[in-house]
Design a protein around this motif. Structure first.
Motif: not given
Length: 566
Positions: A350-371
């Motif tokens: 369920g959604s407590s353990l993950g969220y959908p990914a359409t990018t390779f980088l996760p949603k972390q600013k330090s990673m440089g995530y861009q949607p």
């Protein structure tokens, strides 16, 4: 690395850990508020499945200095001990700053703080750090990450100080508080690498090779009192350490008692019951699973004792893009449209353990995530669009592929996720034959081009919270290894991508580098070299007396050096 890391105690990777940050800034259920000025005292219990891999800093593969290792060994730099995104920052540890780059980030100079001492009272010098790094090259002391061998000038064939006492010319120590590193190529991420335990000082006079881990000399806030492998590790205070020379670690408990070899269900049951000494307990390697999460819904008091976070990790489908049918972009696009990310997330609990990914980088600013979402299929997939693309690619009647997964139930790469993918692709005319591989050999099989499955479920996290270690191993064509240990399973070798990687590697400003990594990820996503499925979330219980139990975006686990039971 492409296994989900276990930061705290063991190996895994300069990469590391499981739970994750964001959200819970710590608390516990005791009645008094946490105060770092009065938090000292008591015994923190740690309940874990696995033991620490080694007690020799040369042999530990950690991220940010590790969790338990960081209690014993300080490094040139370390992770910022803060909740959420701030925890992804690198900060000075033994060094006075993050280093001064020169020669286009091919040289880095550090100066040590004054007053640094080992647990035996002797002074820590720059020569000790150089020696600690050099001994990590010894074939007698394997286990650390390979970056230093790749990055340092003339280090490729160095065999360590036992066989070559002259040492590495790439590391200079002009005085007792200065150390200079010379690299083969620009590396703006060098301050992140300097968090590894290989950068911990080791006094040469106390080094007896493979036996050093029986009596390592501490530079951190604790030292080893007793150790029984795979059973118990007890740490007590290092009296030659103080907050005045270490602004990063609070070191609240007087004693840290680590028990390993426990069943994960037992760990969660004990943390939930929180009886006796377990009220002062945490775990650094056991997340909550679907069964435990369902219990939280009817127990608000228990739910308050859950640390929540998002350790940056991506799960995805991988295939060899140099081989048919995946050498055709439209086939790869069809798979991207066909996956049902909602069913995959249901499969993991369920959604407590993950969220959908359409990018390779996760949603972390330090990673440089861009949607971005170049193949918008929503959460449930678009089989009609996938069929259309397959027909354009020359497969009007669909195709048949083999999808590999491991044999561990409820695993992110396990049978439940494989079945969810199989069902979704079937709607798009893609027949999936499942291939079960034993968990112990799963990634060895996947990462060897000679045995790599046609399609496989995989996961990836970085050695430190930057876009570089997240993208380079999987997209740099110069890191395709035909004899095994190959993480670039898509076999991507695009000169333009390689050139961009070299350009970004030379950027020393983390914010600028993150932006560039995000742009590269967004650019590469158009090629559908991998099919992102979801990014993981992490949840972990802690005892009712535990305070300041936040988790960071760097490690994905709560930080033992910041916890209090008083």
């Amino acid at each position: 690395m492409n296994r989900k890391p276990v930061l705290s105690i063991a190996a895994g990777a300069l990469l590391a850990g499981t739970l994750a940050a964001c959200g819970n800034t710590g608390g516990g259920s005791s009645t008094t508020a946490f105060d770092p000025k009065t938090c000292q005292g008591g015994t923190l219990e740690v309940l874990n499945q696995r033991d620490i891999t080694h007690l020799d800093p040369a042999r530990i593969y950690t991220s940010g200095g590790g969790n338990i290792p960081s209690l014993l060994f300080r490094t040139l730099t370390t992770r910022n001990r803060a909740a959420g995104a701030a925890g992804a920052n690198v900060v000075p540890d033994l060094a006075t700053d993050l280093g001064t780059p020169s020669d286009n980030a091919k040289s880095w100079t550090y100066h040590l703080r004054s007053g640094l001492k080992y647990s035996d009272g002797t002074a820590i010098t720059s020569a000790d750090i150089k020696y600690g790094i050099e001994r990590s090259f010894s074939p007698d002391l394997p286990g650390g990450a390979a970056y230093l061998r790749d990055w340092l000038v003339g280090a490729k064939n160095y065999a360590g100080p036992y066989k070559d006492p002259k040492g590495l010319g790439a590391i200079e120590t002009p005085d007792a508080r200065t150390i200079v590193f010379h690299l083969n190529s620009p590396h703006g991420d060098f301050p992140y690498l300097a968090t590894a335990t290989q950068f911990a000082p080791v006094p040469k006079a106390k080094d007896d090779g493979v036996n050093y881990e029986k009596h390592p000399v501490s530079s951190g806030p604790y030292q080893i009192k007793t150790y029984q492998k795979n059973k118990k590790l007890v740490l007590t205070r290092n009296k030659n350490w103080s907050r005045s020379i270490d602004p990063e670690r609070l070191a609240c408990p007087d004693t840290i008692d680590i028990t390993s070899g426990l069943n994960p269900d037992v760990i969660n049951q004990r943390l939930a019951a929180s009886s006796g000494n377990d009220a002062n307990a945490v775990t650094t390697d056991t997340d909550l699973g679907p069964a435990q999460i369902s219990q939280l819904q009817g127990n608000p008091e228990l739910a308050k004792r859950v640390a929540k976070g998002n350790f940056p990790y991506t799960y995805y489908l991988t295939y060899d893009t140099t081989k048919a049918p995946f050498d055709k972009l439209k086939v790869r696009e069809a798979f991207s449209y066909a996956v049902n990310r909602n069913s995959v997330i249901n499969a993991i609990g369920g959604s407590s353990l993950g969220y959908p990914a359409t990018t390779f980088l996760p949603k972390q600013k330090s990673m440089g995530y861009q949607p971005y979402d170049y193949f918008p299929a929503g959460k449930s997939g678009n089989p009609a669009k996938a069929k259309q693309l397959l027909a354009q690619a020359g497969y009007p009647h669909g195709l048949t592929v083999t999808l590999a997964h491991n044999n561990t139930a409820d695993d992110p790469s396990g049978p439940e996720v494989a079945t969810a993918v199989q069902d979704a692709l079937k709607k798009a005319g893609i027949t999936v034959k499942l291939q079960t591989i034993d968990s112990n050999s799963y990634y060895d099989t996947l990462n060897d081009p000679k045995t790599q499955p046609q399609v496989a479920i995989a996961g990836w996290g970085a050695d430190w919270p930057s876009g570089g270690p997240f993208l380079i191993p999987l997209f740099d064509g110069r890191q395709i290894f035909p004899s095994g240990g190959n993480f670039n399973t898509a076999m991507v070798n695009d000169p333009a991508v390689n050139k961009q990687i070299d350009r970004i590697n030379a950027i020393t400003d983390p914010a600028q580098a993150a932006k560039a990594w995000g742009e590269l990820d967004a650019s590469m996503g158009k090629q559908a070299w991998y099919v992102p499925l979801y990014h993981g979330k992490d949840l972990a219980l802690y005892g009712k007396n535990v305070k300041n139990a936040f988790v960071s975006d760097w490690t994905g686990v709560y930080d033992l050096s910041q916890l209090s039971v008083k």
